[in-house]
Motif scaffolding. Structure first.
Motif: not given
Ligand SMILES: [Zn+2]
Length: 861
Positions: A167-177, A180-192
């Protein structure tokens, strides 16, 4: 007799299911084996985009692949065999995305990649957006067939496969599925965010939550877990989060198996139509069920939280680890989870008397199941939408029958059967028949055969018990309301007998599997009395003859336990429906039970009085009924006190709000009315100083005679509410005013106010408590039908004929005419209308037959 309060309210509390989809099945020539879903989600916008990669196995040569997609814009589709593209054309119709290939696809393993875009849903289904304090959030509710509204997928429970979400979301948002989360990358105002691959899951069990959420840890559980809320609410999760570990513990002990998933998060959602949903690793709840103030938590809040949390956690094994193959067995999934929810709540929170409340619910279900329109709860091939239309009956009849059979074969044997079934089918799909087989294997009795008589036949048995020399003669027939003709049926009924004989009490359970049976009990002397529904555990009605009933009622608390007294009361109401007991005898018996020492038995008396009010109390009898209520219930409030006593029994605290409601709103008892004014003043000052269950009653009593000024005050309090219970309390109160002009304002507010889709009926549900309010609501709904129905969750549409429910034939006929138009019909409307018609006709006939006796009884007092 009818209980017309059941309806729109009850739907909010049923933990599950949505509908109105195309039920065409995909077949088994092509099966998915893995699906990756990538989404870019910004809940402050209207739409989102995504892509999905599905590994597919073609088992038999086909010309086309079919999967589900509903309302999704498909931008590209690619199908590959070992990296080589296959030429295809695609089309969408009836919720199905069809990919026609040329040449024919040979058996083998293929990769399918689909790019798409879509609008967020706004009616709380599929992948939907909502706002809290002006900020956007996105949540999902997929059960049963709304995953297809979020992304293309094989949307049937039998396709139970691993998924992976990115899931790609805005930096300020939490994401739950789910995982558990296994990796995170950031790009501009977004995170994947990339999440772990799930265990095999059906699509209806997937969950996603995105937004500026807060969270707190769930303490003491064996896997990581947090409760997520919208901004500013996480402190309210402190109490319920501490309930999770003991419940999970009790379930692990029962199932003899560890919790099967890697993490356990809860998500509290403000805009949510079911009570809760069991997604593995990410259980979602209507916020009010798990968010409440620690300082003022009420007995009812604790009972409800325990029941719902236990229900959802029980699904982690029964439903998630082992999943139904098709929707025809959804009832079992839900019945079992609900039965388990009761069991755990009774074990951990016995003081809440959850089991007595549930007995009353089951009594209401038997009343519905006695109508001429009733249908079996299991039919082969039942679609998701059909299943949902009889959802209340299916869940509750199912759980009552499960409880009755557990009592028959014994708790230990039953538990062994459950565990054998889970081990045998873990991570896969199963059918109800697999469950009965496991029970039959451990019980040494043909559970499947006996069970089938309750599941594949509609209706409720009537067991008659006659005391004869040395025993009891039992007979059975189908229970019917007075004047209705139903087809003859027999059942295999585990009948629990409690017999009083020469100062001793003897208990015996027999399987009544023919129309008549003599139960001989060795060494039994003269029989003084018999209760043919020991522990109130039976899904049947019973009769022991007028004189025996009249003999038991006055001293019931000496010979029957509290479950049996609650069951006795419900059964008495049924005998009134059947024409076996007269209106005056019935009212007299209610009076005898009103002085019962157990608060929840008196509460069951109130449930009967609720039915009396719906059936017999017309506007002209209002005053006599108010006097009767004061006379009947005042001794109880004197006994328990208007205010809580230090260290009082929790059952008293749990019951007091209901007692005060009846005395204050129906009886207009002066002392209680004054109490309400003081309580509202204190609650307005400091909401955490009052038990919310008491606050709710106080605002309703105050609202009844309230003026425009009070209405405005409550509107302001509703709009400013900073916790879910205050929001619910003030919203409901807006429907409690008696003044006709204010009532009109309250209905305008339903459409003009900041009301969420799942809250649309909160005000009307209060209004419907009086004849005049019900009439006003009815006309309003006819005039605003399209506006209302385009805002509510679509799942509620088949239930709309309930607007004509009650005891009024003219209103029912108008409803029938309204729903005879094709534009008002959806799948299920006709069935629901037929149920409403049957109920109203029975109610009106009962009013005509016994109304005179009830009126004479009230006038004489
Ligand atoms: Zn459930």
């Amino acid at each position: 007799m009818k209980s017309s309060h059941f309806f729109f309210v009850c739907l909010l509390l049923l933990a599950s299911v949505s509908v109105l989809a195309n039920d065409l099945r995909l077949g088994n020539d092509v099966t998915p084996t893995f699906q990756a879903v990538t989404l870019k989600l910004d809940p402050s916008g209207d739409d989102y985009s995504g892509s999905t990669r599905i590994s597919i196995e073609v088992l038999r040569a086909v010309d086309a692949i079919r999967l589900h997609a509903d309302g999704i814009e498909i931008s590209s589709v690619r199908l590959e065999l070992d990296g080589t593209p296959i030429s295809l054309t695609h089309s969408i119709g009836n919720d199905v995305l069809t990919l026609e290939t040329s040449p024919t696809l040979r058996p083998g393993k293929y990769d399918l990649v689909i790019d798409f875009s879509n609008q967020f849903n706004t009616q709380a289904v599929g992948l939907y957006r909502m706002q809290a304090d002006g900020v956007g959030y996105a949540f999902t509710q997929f059960e049963p067939t709304d995953a297809r509204k979020a992304f293309p997928c094989f949307d049937e429970p039998v396709f139970k496969i691993p998924f992976q979400m990115t899931i790609t979301a805005r930096q300020k948002d939490e994401v739950v599925t789910n995982t558990p989360l296994i990796s995170e990358s950031r790009d501009g105002g977004w995170k994947t965010l990339k999440f772990a691959v799930t265990k095999p899951l059906s699509t209806y069990l997937l969950a996603i939550a995105v937004g500026p959420m807060e969270s707190i840890e769930i303490p003491g559980i064996p896997v990581p877990g947090r409760v997520y809320t919208v901004a500013g609410m996480s402190a309210l999760a402190a109490y319920s989060s501490s309930m999770v570990a003991p419940i999970l513990d009790a379930l692990q002990r029962y199932f003899g198996m560890a919790y099967p998933y890697e993490k356990l998060d809860f998500i509290a959602i403000p805009e949510y139509w079911p009570g809760a949903m069991e997604h593995p690793g990410a259980i979602t709840f209507k916020d009010s069920i798990i968010l409440f103030d620690k300082a003022s938590v009420s007995a009812e809040q604790r009972r409800m939280a325990s029941h719902v949390i236990s229900h959802e956690l029980a699904h982690q094994w029964f439903g998630n680890l082992v999943t139904m193959e098709w929707w025809e067995d959804l009832w079992l999934n839900e019945s079992f989870a609900d039965w388990m929810g009761d069991k755990i709540t009774t074990e951990l929170y016995p003081e809440t008397k959850n089991e007595l409340l549930e007995l009353r619910n089951i009594n209401g279900i038997m009343t519905g199941d006695s109508l001429v329109t009733s249908e079996p709860i299991r039919k082969t091939g039942t679609t998701a939408s059909e299943m949902f239309q009889s959802v209340g009956l299916a869940y509750n009849k199912g759980k009552s029958v499960i409880g009755m059979f557990e009592r028959w074969i014994g708790e230990e044997a039953f538990r062994n059967g459950v565990n054998a079934y889970l081990l045998e089918n873990a991570w896969g799909n199963a059918k109800a028949s697999d469950f009965w087989k496991a029970l039959t294997d451990v019980a040494g009795a043909d559970v499947a055969l006996a069970m089938a008589t309750f599941l594949k036949q509609p209706g409720v048995p009537l067991v008659e018990a006659d005391m004869v020399e040395n025993g009891i003669r039992l007979t059975q027939q189908r229970f019917s309301n007075y004047g209705t003709d139903l087809d003859a049926q027999t059942w295999h009924i585990p009948v629990g007998l409690r017999i009083g004989s020469e100062g001793k009490i003897v208990e015996k359970t027999v399987l009544l599997n023919q129309s008549e049976m003599l139960v001989e009990i060795e060494g039994l002397g003269t029989i003084d009395w018999v209760m043919p529904d020991a522990d109130g555990a039976g899904y049947y009605r019973w009769n022991i003859g007028d004189r025996a009933i009249a003999a038991i009622a006055p001293g019931a608390d000496k010979i029957l336990n509290e479950r049996e007294r609650v069951a006795f009361l419900g059964n008495l109401g049924a005998l009134l429906d059947a024409g076996t007991v007269g209106g005056d005898t019935y009212m007299k018996a209610l009076g005898a039970f009103a002085i019962d020492p157990e608060p929840f038995v008196v509460s069951a008396v109130i449930s009967e009085l609720d039915n009396v009010r719906d059936t017999f109390i017309t506007e002209e009898l209002t005053e006599e009924f108010a006097d009767y209520i004061k006379k009947t219930l005042s001794p109880t409030i004197e006994r328990f006190g208007i205010d809580a006593k230090p260290a009082e029994d929790e059952a008293v605290a749990g019951f007091r709000p209901r007692l005060l409601y009846w005395l204050g709103v129906i009886g207009e008892e002066q002392q209680v009315v004054s109490w309400a004014s003081e309580t509202v003043a204190r609650y307005t000052e400091d909401p955490t100083s009052i038990d919310p269950a008491l606050a709710e009653v106080a605002v309703l009593i105050k609202a009844k005679k309230g003026d425009e000024f009070l209405f405005d005050q409550f509107v302001a309090a509703f709009e400013a509410a900073d916790n879910p219970s205050a929001r619910g309390i003030y919203l409901g109160a807006l429907g409690g005013f008696e003044n006709p002009a204010i009532r009109k304002r309250s209905l305008d507010y339903v459409l003009d106010g900041p009301i969420r889709p799942n809250e649309i009926f909160n005000i009307p549900n209060q209004l419907r408590n009086t004849e005049a309010g019900a009439e006003l609501f009815f006309d309003w709904l006819l005039n605003n039908y399209t506006t209302v129905t385009t805002r509510i969750p679509p799942i509620w549409l088949p239930f709309m004929p309930l607007m004509g429910d009650g005891c009024d034939i003219e209103r029912m006929e108008k409803t029938k005419t309204f729903f005879a138009q094709s534009k008002t019909k959806v799948d299920g409307t006709d069935k629901q209308m037929a149920k409403v018609e049957a109920g109203v006709l029975d109610c009106a006939a009962l009013r005509k037959r016994e109304g005179g006796k009830v009126r004479a009884y009230l006038k004489e007092l």
